[in-house]
Write a protein that holds these residues in place. Structure first.
Motif, mmCIF file in Angstrom:
data_model
loop_
_atom_site.group_PDB
_atom_site.id
_atom_site.type_symbol
_atom_site.label_atom_id
_atom_site.label_comp_id
_atom_site.label_asym_id
_atom_site.label_seq_id
_atom_site.Cartn_x
_atom_site.Cartn_y
_atom_site.Cartn_z
ATOM 1 N N PRO A 215 0.824 -1.209 0.000
ATOM 2 C CA PRO A 215 0.000 0.000 0.000
ATOM 3 C C PRO A 215 0.854 1.252 0.000
ATOM 4 O O PRO A 215 1.895 1.313 0.650
ATOM 5 N N ARG A 216 0.431 2.279 -0.756
ATOM 6 C CA ARG A 216 1.193 3.518 -0.867
ATOM 7 C C ARG A 216 0.930 4.399 0.341
ATOM 8 O O ARG A 216 -0.127 4.337 0.979
ATOM 9 N N THR A 217 1.885 5.243 0.656
ATOM 10 C CA THR A 217 1.716 6.219 1.712
ATOM 11 C C THR A 217 0.571 7.153 1.339
ATOM 12 O O THR A 217 0.434 7.536 0.180
ATOM 13 N N PRO A 218 -0.287 7.533 2.303
ATOM 14 C CA PRO A 218 -1.391 8.454 1.984
ATOM 15 C C PRO A 218 -0.888 9.723 1.300
ATOM 16 O O PRO A 218 0.192 10.225 1.607
ATOM 17 N N ALA B 262 5.611 15.552 2.901
ATOM 18 C CA ALA B 262 7.032 15.245 2.716
ATOM 19 C C ALA B 262 7.639 16.147 1.650
ATOM 20 O O ALA B 262 8.777 16.622 1.788
ATOM 21 N N GLU B 263 6.892 16.404 0.579
ATOM 22 C CA GLU B 263 7.385 17.295 -0.467
ATOM 23 C C GLU B 263 7.507 18.729 0.029
ATOM 24 O O GLU B 263 8.475 19.427 -0.295
ATOM 25 N N LEU B 264 6.545 19.177 0.829
ATOM 26 C CA LEU B 264 6.600 20.530 1.373
ATOM 27 C C LEU B 264 7.793 20.680 2.316
ATOM 28 O O LEU B 264 8.591 21.609 2.182
ATOM 29 N N PRO C 169 11.584 7.301 0.492
ATOM 30 C CA PRO C 169 10.618 6.206 0.666
ATOM 31 C C PRO C 169 9.183 6.689 0.877
ATOM 32 O O PRO C 169 8.248 5.897 0.742
ATOM 33 N N VAL C 170 8.992 7.953 1.218
ATOM 34 C CA VAL C 170 7.641 8.473 1.457
ATOM 35 C C VAL C 170 7.033 9.012 0.169
ATOM 36 O O VAL C 170 5.962 8.581 -0.261
#
Length: 257
Positions: free
Chosen positions: A27-30, A37-39, A87-88
């Motif tokens: 399952p992918r991270t929400p 994480a990008e911010l 990884p996120v």
């Protein structure tokens, strides 16, 4: 039964949770976590770039040493951020990379979809602005002061095409050859080198470019120079994807008669 073999009841107690089928995609991270994480990652990256630039100018008047300090801090900081947040969210921290992934996904490859694109890019831009403000705050500079560092010369714009094309070629080349595990070292090393071999000192990132307009310090860029820089970065992304398609062209399977 030997002493090392657990009883059936013990085995049941150890693992009662449902297991994914072999080969199933985990399952992918929400999406909210990936956008965060990008911010945070983009904010940290810009804070490193701007903060180290301010620190360097306070310690020496030698421009070469200032650039060396700035590039060294960026190399180490970017490598750590990619290792931590890769990884996120994939650790894009860059709308050019996200757009390239979206285009790749539309062509049948792996990448982000339109919903993820719409979450990633604003997060990256907001993070870049926040990172510049944070760096200014840490060094007692005005929180927001438009940069007066003009970067409109044509040779600098060419440098941005080259820097961004090389970055896209590197990232997607690693993906095509199943070597993305080397991304923290490879991407950080490339950016460190591009600080020196490109005339523009390798912004290679639309979000970072926008963020650096908010600080009138060593790493800044005047707002009037931002549109052309971003435009050339997007051109560089297209060139990079074209190079990936040619250099890492997948061969057709042959079948014996």
């Amino acid at each position: 039964m030997t002493a090392t073999e657990p009883a059936a009841s013990d085995a049941t107690a150890i693992d009662t949770s449902p297991q994914p089928a072999p080969g199933a995609t985990p399952p992918r991270t929400p999406l909210i976590s990936r956008a965060a994480a990008e911010l945070v990652g983009t904010a940290a990256l810009v804070a490193i770039v701007v903060g180290s630039g301010i620190q360097a100018t306070q310690l020496t008047d030698d421009v070469a040493l200032q650039l060396l300090a700035n590039s060294t801090a960026t190399v180490f900081g970017l490598g750590v951020l990619i290792a931590l947040l890769g990884p996120v969210s994939g650790a894009h921290f860059n709308p050019a990379v996200t757009l390239a992934e979206w285009w790749t996904a539309r062509r049948g490859g792996a990448g982000v979809n339109a919903r993820e694109l719409a979450a990633y890019v604003p997060s990256q831009v907001a993070g870049a602005i926040a990172g510049a403000v944070l760096a200014d705050a840490m060094f007692g500079e005005p929180l927001v002061k438009w940069s007066t560092h003009d970067r409109s010369a044509g040779n600098l714009l060419l440098g941005e095409v080259v820097a961004t094309a090389g970055l896209i070629l590197l990232i997607f080349g690693l993906a095509r050859t199943d070597r993305l595990r080397f991304a923290p070292v490879a991407v950080a090393s490339y950016i460190g080198a591009a600080y020196w071999f490109t005339s523009s000192t390798s912004f290679a990132n639309p979000a970072v470019t926008i963020g650096r307009a908010f600080t009138d310090t060593f790493a800044g860029i005047t707002p009037a120079s931002v549109p052309a820089f971003v435009g050339m970065q997007l051109v560089g992304a297209v060139v990079g994807l074209a190079l990936v398609a040619v250099i890492f062209m997948r061969g057709k399977a042959t079948h014996a008669v």
